[in-house]
Design a protein around this motif. Structure first.
Motif, short mmCIF file in Angstrom:
data_model
loop_
_atom_site.label_atom_id
_atom_site.label_comp_id
_atom_site.label_asym_id
_atom_site.label_seq_id
_atom_site.Cartn_x
_atom_site.Cartn_y
_atom_site.Cartn_z
N MET A 1 -27.90 103.82 80.02
CA MET A 1 -28.43 102.72 80.81
C MET A 1 -28.54 103.10 82.29
O MET A 1 -29.51 102.76 82.97
CB MET A 1 -27.52 101.49 80.67
CG MET A 1 -27.48 100.86 79.29
SD MET A 1 -29.06 100.12 78.78
CE MET A 1 -29.65 101.40 77.66
N THR A 2 -27.55 103.84 82.78
CA THR A 2 -27.56 104.28 84.18
C THR A 2 -28.67 105.29 84.43
O THR A 2 -29.38 105.22 85.45
CB THR A 2 -26.20 104.90 84.55
OG1 THR A 2 -25.17 103.92 84.33
CG2 THR A 2 -26.17 105.33 86.01
N LEU A 3 -28.85 106.22 83.49
CA LEU A 3 -29.92 107.21 83.64
C LEU A 3 -31.29 106.55 83.65
O LEU A 3 -32.19 106.97 84.39
CB LEU A 3 -29.84 108.24 82.51
CG LEU A 3 -28.62 109.16 82.52
CD1 LEU A 3 -28.62 110.06 81.30
CD2 LEU A 3 -28.58 110.00 83.79
N ALA A 4 -31.44 105.50 82.84
CA ALA A 4 -32.72 104.77 82.83
C ALA A 4 -32.95 104.02 84.13
O ALA A 4 -34.10 103.80 84.55
CB ALA A 4 -32.74 103.80 81.65
N ALA A 5 -31.86 103.64 84.80
CA ALA A 5 -31.99 102.87 86.05
C ALA A 5 -32.19 103.75 87.27
O ALA A 5 -32.68 103.28 88.31
CB ALA A 5 -30.74 102.00 86.26
N LEU A 6 -31.81 105.02 87.19
CA LEU A 6 -31.86 105.90 88.37
C LEU A 6 -33.26 106.04 88.98
O LEU A 6 -33.39 105.99 90.21
CB LEU A 6 -31.29 107.27 88.01
CG LEU A 6 -29.77 107.39 88.01
CD1 LEU A 6 -29.35 108.78 87.56
CD2 LEU A 6 -29.20 107.09 89.39
N PRO A 7 -34.32 106.26 88.18
CA PRO A 7 -35.64 106.41 88.81
C PRO A 7 -36.05 105.20 89.64
O PRO A 7 -36.64 105.35 90.72
CB PRO A 7 -36.58 106.62 87.61
CG PRO A 7 -35.70 107.14 86.53
CD PRO A 7 -34.38 106.47 86.72
N GLN A 8 -35.76 103.99 89.15
CA GLN A 8 -36.13 102.80 89.89
C GLN A 8 -35.27 102.63 91.15
O GLN A 8 -35.69 101.97 92.10
CB GLN A 8 -35.99 101.57 89.00
CG GLN A 8 -36.86 101.63 87.75
CD GLN A 8 -36.66 100.43 86.86
OE1 GLN A 8 -36.72 99.29 87.29
NE2 GLN A 8 -36.43 100.67 85.58
#
Length: 557
Positions: free
Chosen positions: A163-170
């Motif tokens: 979930m954190t990796l998915a949020a990093l780009p944004q």
């Protein structure tokens, strides 16, 4: 029809939750006509309060939930803050990501085989400690729930990491860290001050999902948790299975109490977030460039590695025990490898696997069709995901299973729809749809819409664009979402047990039922089969696109 599909999907997710909560609320106040009880009455509440283990069971639910959530979040934060962008981080990511699909029950069994007094770790140190027999230590089932908490952490760390990796780009972490490092901030301090606030805002709902699940989990509690008393969720299930009909009223009151307990902890966590935000703002404005960064960074990998190692080694022990012949203490390996356990239990495993794949396949496929329909409606009618829609999507994962599944079982009994696999599939759908939607949503929205414009310019209808252009180009993400849906369904224990009324046997229900027997060979066989059932769809999701795209490299898009 497409315009109303999101409403239908919400109904499939939230309808059973609402029916379950209503089905628990009425019996909690003494109204269960099917069993001869006509309310309103406070009998069930009195019975619940009269149970001697209520305070201790409630404490266990709160402490294990908070410790598991805080521990998982802390480990993930240290990993990402200290090591993101490095080779070590890439290794951790590769090691932890596949573990997300390992069912909680299988991971719990593996951990039990690892840390029990007669487990492999104790065998490893037995010659050094001079132990001639397993030590008399209270590890699995300890009264503080520490082993259960550890079992939850090793499974929730991969979830929160993804979930954190998915949020990093944004969160634009790279750019923020570049500025922070140029101003002299340490890696961990800079990440915490510049990136963590925006990342946490995006993973906030998944954190609450972990908190609610950890407070009300049943299968992990049955395998690793204490028994005198058991956790509140386990006791609710015990009441549901008791022969006395009045126990169902107590179970309903316990379900409402579980829901109130989780809601209270949610409010406390929210208050903690506000305090942390206020203090964090002051800390960020203080200007200090480093706060023990080398020590915090050094702690990240040693905390992450055991999470991966515990699951992987546990799975290896499951496989070894399923093939073990004679295995004496304190030998590290069995004296011989035999197939007796597998040959004896293969018919039972095959029968349970058939029901498992039937239920998981239908539930995941239905969830995929609903998800694709909702995303296509979002694309065609220009309706993006609002904050309220996101909350509704997470709602079935935030409400404790033990809060509404007992009531849903009672509701199905009242309408005489409690038999067969169809109610179980409908119950699984409640939990499968959110995960399928979350996994497919970002790739679907990231697809280059110019492909649709070109196809439409060539005369293709919206349906033909979907079937002939978009779905083939997104075959990989679609199959991955389907695999996630199957894995979620395979791992569901309580919906299968309660809604199936004990008459629908899957690999998960059979494996957890064996936990009270103590035959490690049989447990190893069923838990390994359960893990294989969850991992197999991911292998297909990886292999099929490669086969389909073997001569169409340009179709990757």
């Amino acid at each position: 029809m497409l315009r109303f599909l999101p409403v239908l999907t919400l109904g499939a997710m939230l309808g059973p939750v609402a029916a379950g909560l209503l089905g628990a609320l009425l019996p909690a106040f003494g109204h269960l006509p099917a069993a001869g009880f006509h309310g309103p009455s406070l009998t069930a509440v009195r019975q619940l309060l009269a149970w001697p283990g209520l305070a201790e069971a409630s404490r266990l639910s709160v402490t294990t939930g908070i410790m598991a959530t805080a521990g998982s979040l802390g480990i993930v934060t240290l990993i990402v803050a200290g090591w993101s962008g490095t080779r070590a981080f890439a290794w951790v990511e590769r090691a932890l990501s596949p573990l997300l699909s390992v069912p909680h029950a299988a991971a719990a069994f593996g951990l039990a085989f690892l840390v029990a007094p007669s487990g492999w770790l104790m065998r490893l140190v037995a010659p050094l400690a001079g132990w001639e027999r397993p030590p008399d230590l209270f590890i699995v089932g300890d009264p503080w729930g520490l082993t259960m908490t550890a079992g939850l952490i090793v499974k929730e760390v991969p979830f929160l990491l993804l979930m954190t990796l998915a949020a990093l780009p944004q969160a634009q972490g790279g750019a923020s860290m570049l500025v922070a490092r140029s101003l002299g901030y340490g890696r961990v301090t800079g990440w915490m001050k510049t990136v963590f606030p925006s990342v946490y805002a995006q993973i906030r709902l998944p954190v609450y999902v972990v908190l609610g699940y950890s407070m009300s989990v049943v299968d992990v509690a049955l395998i690793l948790g204490p028994t005198t008393p058991a956790t509140l969720s386990v006791q609710i299930v015990n009441w549901m299975g008791a022969p006395e009909l009045s126990a169902r009223l107590t179970a309903a009151a316990g379900a409402i109490w579980q829901a109130l307990l989780v809601a209270t902890v949610f409010l406390l966590w929210n208050a903690g977030e506000r305090i942390a935000a206020r203090q964090g703002r002051r800390w960020a404005e203080g200007g200090r460039r480093s706060h023990g960064d080398p020590l915090l960074r050094a702690a990240g990998l040693p905390l992450a590695a055991p999470s991966a190692a515990a699951v992987l080694l546990g799975l290896a022990l499951l496989a070894l025990w399923s093939l073990a012949g004679r295995w004496r203490w304190p030998d590290l390996a069995p004296a011989g490898v035999i197939m007796r356990t597998w040959s004896r239990h293969t018919p039972g495993i095959a029968e349970a696997a058939g029901d498992t794949f039937l239920i998981a396949g239908i539930a995941a496929s239905t969830a995929l069709v609903l998800t694709i329909g909702c995303l296509e409606a979002e694309h065609r009618f220009g309706r993006g995901m609002t904050r309220r829609a996101t909350l509704l999507l997470y709602l079935p994962l935030l409400v404790p299973q033990t809060a509404f599944l007992p009531g849903l079982q009672t509701f199905l009994l009242l309408i005489k729809a409690d038999t067969g696999r169809l109610p179980v599939i409908a119950a699984h759908l409640v939990f499968v749809v959110p995960y399928v939607f979350l996994s497919l949503g970002d790739p679907w929205r990231a697809w280059d819409r110019r492909n649709a414009i070109i196809a439409a310019g060539l005369g293709a209808s919206p349906l033909r664009v979907l079937l002939a252009v978009r779905l083939p180009m997104l075959l990989g993400p679609v199959l991955t979402a389907l695999a996630i849906g199957v894995a979620v369904s395979v791992g569901l224990y309580l919906p299968t047990l309660l809604i199936g009324g004990g008459r629908v046997a899957t690999l998960t229900t059979e494996a957890v039922a064996l936990s009270s027997g103590g035959d490690r060979r049989v447990i190893g066989a069923f838990a390994l089969a359960q893990t294989a059932a969850a991992l197999m769809p991911f292998a297909l999701a990886l292999g099929l696109p490669a086969l389909v795209y073997s001569n169409r490299r340009g179709l990757h898009g």
